[in-house]
Design a protein around this motif. Structure first.
Motif, PDB file in Angstrom:
ATOM      1  N   ARG A   1      39.832  45.772  38.479  1.00  0.00           N
ATOM      2  CA  ARG A   1      40.081  45.664  39.919  1.00  0.00           C
ATOM      3  C   ARG A   1      39.182  46.611  40.709  1.00  0.00           C
ATOM      4  NH1 ARG A   1      44.686  42.998  41.575  1.00  0.00           N
ATOM      5  NH2 ARG A   1      46.047  42.229  39.913  1.00  0.00           N
TER       6      ARG A   1
ATOM      7  N   THR B   1      42.948  44.338  45.586  1.00  0.00           N
ATOM      8  CA  THR B   1      44.046  43.369  45.615  1.00  0.00           C
ATOM      9  C   THR B   1      43.752  42.310  46.673  1.00  0.00           C
ATOM     10  OG1 THR B   1      45.271  44.725  47.221  1.00  0.00           O
ATOM     11  CG2 THR B   1      45.797  45.054  44.887  1.00  0.00           C
TER      12      THR B   1
ATOM     13  N   LEU C   1      39.716  40.497  46.484  1.00  0.00           N
ATOM     14  CA  LEU C   1      39.535  40.570  45.033  1.00  0.00           C
ATOM     15  C   LEU C   1      39.207  39.205  44.459  1.00  0.00           C
ATOM     16  CD1 LEU C   1      39.738  41.940  42.240  1.00  0.00           C
ATOM     17  CD2 LEU C   1      42.195  41.484  42.314  1.00  0.00           C
ATOM     18  N   TRP C   2      40.019  38.202  44.780  1.00  0.00           N
ATOM     19  CA  TRP C   2      39.810  36.887  44.165  1.00  0.00           C
ATOM     20  C   TRP C   2      38.568  36.195  44.704  1.00  0.00           C
ATOM     21  CZ3 TRP C   2      41.973  36.578  39.832  1.00  0.00           C
ATOM     22  CH2 TRP C   2      43.192  37.209  39.597  1.00  0.00           C
ATOM     23  N   THR C   3      38.217  36.472  45.952  1.00  0.00           N
ATOM     24  CA  THR C   3      36.946  35.949  46.455  1.00  0.00           C
ATOM     25  C   THR C   3      35.781  36.553  45.684  1.00  0.00           C
ATOM     26  OG1 THR C   3      37.882  35.669  48.672  1.00  0.00           O
ATOM     27  CG2 THR C   3      35.485  35.729  48.489  1.00  0.00           C
TER      28      THR C   3
ATOM     29  N   VAL D   1      35.849  37.672  42.614  1.00  0.00           N
ATOM     30  CA  VAL D   1      35.844  37.091  41.266  1.00  0.00           C
ATOM     31  C   VAL D   1      35.187  35.713  41.277  1.00  0.00           C
ATOM     32  CG1 VAL D   1      37.313  36.213  39.419  1.00  0.00           C
ATOM     33  CG2 VAL D   1      37.850  38.409  40.489  1.00  0.00           C
ATOM     34  N   LEU D   2      35.512  34.894  42.272  1.00  0.00           N
ATOM     35  CA  LEU D   2      34.911  33.556  42.356  1.00  0.00           C
ATOM     36  C   LEU D   2      33.410  33.640  42.591  1.00  0.00           C
ATOM     37  CD1 LEU D   2      37.628  31.665  44.466  1.00  0.00           C
ATOM     38  CD2 LEU D   2      37.162  31.444  42.004  1.00  0.00           C
TER      39      LEU D   2
END
Length: 560
Positions: free
Chosen positions: A219, A227, A231-233, A235-236
């Motif tokens: 992270r 978080t 974070l997920w953007t 990762v993508l």
């Protein structure tokens, strides 16, 4: 990065490791050399550097300035990697992302070597790419050697670089050049590794990393905000960046290999801490920026597919065909001449012609200049949009950046403990440090402790060649404690009472006598360290006067 590093740099207090840097850096070179034979050899080159810096101005700001400069250099080098492996806007985005990553900002303001190590690894990686384009290998080897001497765990980057060469399928001649340069750097490191192996007890406090450790590292490394949507953007975008050929073959091994090796080894011998592999974080912003660039290209291609075909405009068709023909000989020539840039298989250097960056390799799945020509007027707007997108998570995390510049966010604030000592201690008051390593508090802020009686100290650290000084024998300390009815303790905050059994016999006497014969009075805590007054439960059995270590003077506030 320089602006963020300078923001709040004077936070009004040092924690333990920074105090050690200040303490050692202010000693003479012979004293530092003697110290390294017994402790902290892994930081030897850094201490010598700080000796030169602190000779100009010994203070907390000067203590942290090399780290600020190292972080700024690393950000610039990450940007340079993005430019060389992709295009200028990728470099700009990657450098900005690196600069606003909270973990980088944290270590940019630490008076330790980790930001400088990150700059060294980034510089070595850029020199690796240049060497693959036909330049000399020796600058790469020289930067590696200096970086390894700043911290020996930087040697793990060689595994990442080897994987980059393997992904590029370079010929044997390239492997041989890399092996010679890397081998020289490793040979330079070997004496340090041999000495530091004998000092491995210094990291005995490390624990076996678990799943939570790995998740927290991921992270902190992969996103500006650890978080939520950011974070997920990230990762993508990293997943999208894996298809960028040259850049991915450099950035992905750098990001993954050193932490993975250290985490694996630490399952058998605990050696892992995030700061030891901070340099690996540079791979993440490169992949995020490359992923964003790739998605923009895909969107442009989809948009271009909705436009009239070139065949409908004979003049445009001829122009595109001519531009494509002009760009093809460059690539064919590179392959025919044996150029060994990432993704090719030869050895000669190909000079760029007609474009503003290096010729692209077969593994670089980017479009040609011909297919990009109609997008040129939009480049500035796209670059600006990317900069604004980087600003969003930074503004969102601004409270966290501000709080990180508070001295109380560090493991402890020795300035607070020293100021309390200046307020509470009277001339001649007895003092103990438990364990003895906390004597660094008095070394970093000596003013409040002048005139206090250090009951256990026999010889100072500078004279004894140690960090905390040489202490008296256990029996002598026990006799000295028998003659006092009150004693101030600077100790680990979770001690007294505690089931911990010190390894040092003198520390065991401190703990046994104080815990068994004294009762706690006032106590002040700052993170891992506390200042506490202990009063004897019964009158002392004898009066064994102890000569003060320094001349008694009125206590004064700790100097910052």
């Amino acid at each position: 990065m320089l602006a963020l590093g300078l923001w709040g740099l004077d936070r009004g207090g040092m924690w333990g490791d920074e105090a050690v840097t200040l303490l050692v850096g202010r000693r003479t070179v012979p004293q530092i050399w003697r110290l390294l034979h017994g402790v902290d050899a892994v930081h030897g080159l850094y201490y010598l550097l700080m000796h030169a810096v602190l000779a100009v101005h010994p203070g907390e700001v000067a203590l942290r300035l090399p780290s600020v400069c190292g972080a700024a250099a690393a950000a610039g080098l990450v940007a340079a990697l993005g430019v060389r492996l992709a295009r200028p806007r990728v470099g700009l985005w990657a450098g900005l992302l690196y600069a606003i990553t909270p973990l980088i900002g944290h270590y940019a303001q630490e008076g330790r070597s980790y930001a400088l190590v990150a700059a060294g690894v980034a510089g070595a990686t850029l020199l690796l790419v240049r060497a693959l384009d036909g330049r000399s290998w020796w600058p790469y080897g020289a930067v590696l050697a200096v970086t390894f001497l700043l911290h020996e765990f930087a040697v793990l980057v060689l595994c990442a670089h080897a994987l980059t060469l393997a992904a590029a399928r370079v010929p044997r001649a390239v492997w041989a050049g890399w092996a010679r340069a890397a081998g020289v750097a490793v040979v330079v490191l070997l004496p340090l590794a041999w000495v530091s192996q004998r000092q491995s007890g210094q990291v005995a406090w490390l624990r076996v990393p678990d799943r939570d450790t790995t998740e927290r590292l991921a992270r902190e490394f992969l996103a500006v905000t650890p978080t939520g949507v950011v974070l997920w953007t990230s990762v993508l975008l990293i997943l999208a960046g894996l298809g960028t050929g040259r850049l991915a073959s450099v950035a992905l091994p750098l990001l993954v290999v050193p932490p993975a090796i250290l985490l694996t080894v630490s399952q058998f011998r605990p050696l892992f801490h995030e700061r030891y592999v901070l340099y690996a974080l540079a791979g993440a912003p490169l992949l995020v920026a490359a992923g964003a660039d790739r998605l923009l290209e895909l969107a442009d291609r989809l948009r271009a597919g909705a436009l009239p075909r070139p065949e409908a405009d004979p003049a445009r068709a001829r122009a595109v065909e001519a531009a494509g023909a002009e760009s093809r000989p460059q690539l064919v020539g590179a392959q025919a001449s044996g150029g060994h840039r990432l993704g090719t298989g030869g050895s000669s250097h190909v000079q760029p012609t007609g474009v503003d960056r290096e010729p692209e390799s077969p593994l670089d799945a980017r479009s040609t200049p011909a297919t990009r020509s109609h997008r040129t007027p939009r480049t500035s707007l796209i670059t600006l949009a990317g900069v604004l997108a980087v600003a969003v998570p930074f503004l969102h995390g601004l409270p966290a950046y501000r709080s990180d510049r508070d001295a109380d966010r560090r493991p402890e604030n020795l300035a607070v403990i020293s100021a309390l000592a200046g307020r509470e201690l009277r001339p001649g008051d007895p003092v103990l440090f438990l364990p003895s390593s906390w004597r660094v508090t008095a070394s970093a802020y000596p003013g409040p402790f002048v005139g206090a009686r250090d009951l256990a100290l026999a010889e100072s650290g500078a004279r004894s060649g140690t960090l905390s000084g040489r202490e008296v024998a256990p029996g002598q300390l026990r006799a000295r404690l028998a003659g006092v009815d009150r004693v101030w303790i600077v100790a680990q905050s979770n001690l007294l009472p505690s089931r911990w059994v010190p390894g040092d016999p003198t520390d065991r006497v401190k703990l046994d006598v104080v815990d068994g014969e004294f009762a706690r009075g006032r106590e002040y805590v700052s993170g891992r360290v506390k200042l506490a007054l202990y009063i004897r439960r019964m009158p002392p059995r004898s009066l064994d006067p102890v000569v003060a270590t320094t001349a008694p003077v009125s206590p004064r506030p700790a100097r910052r």
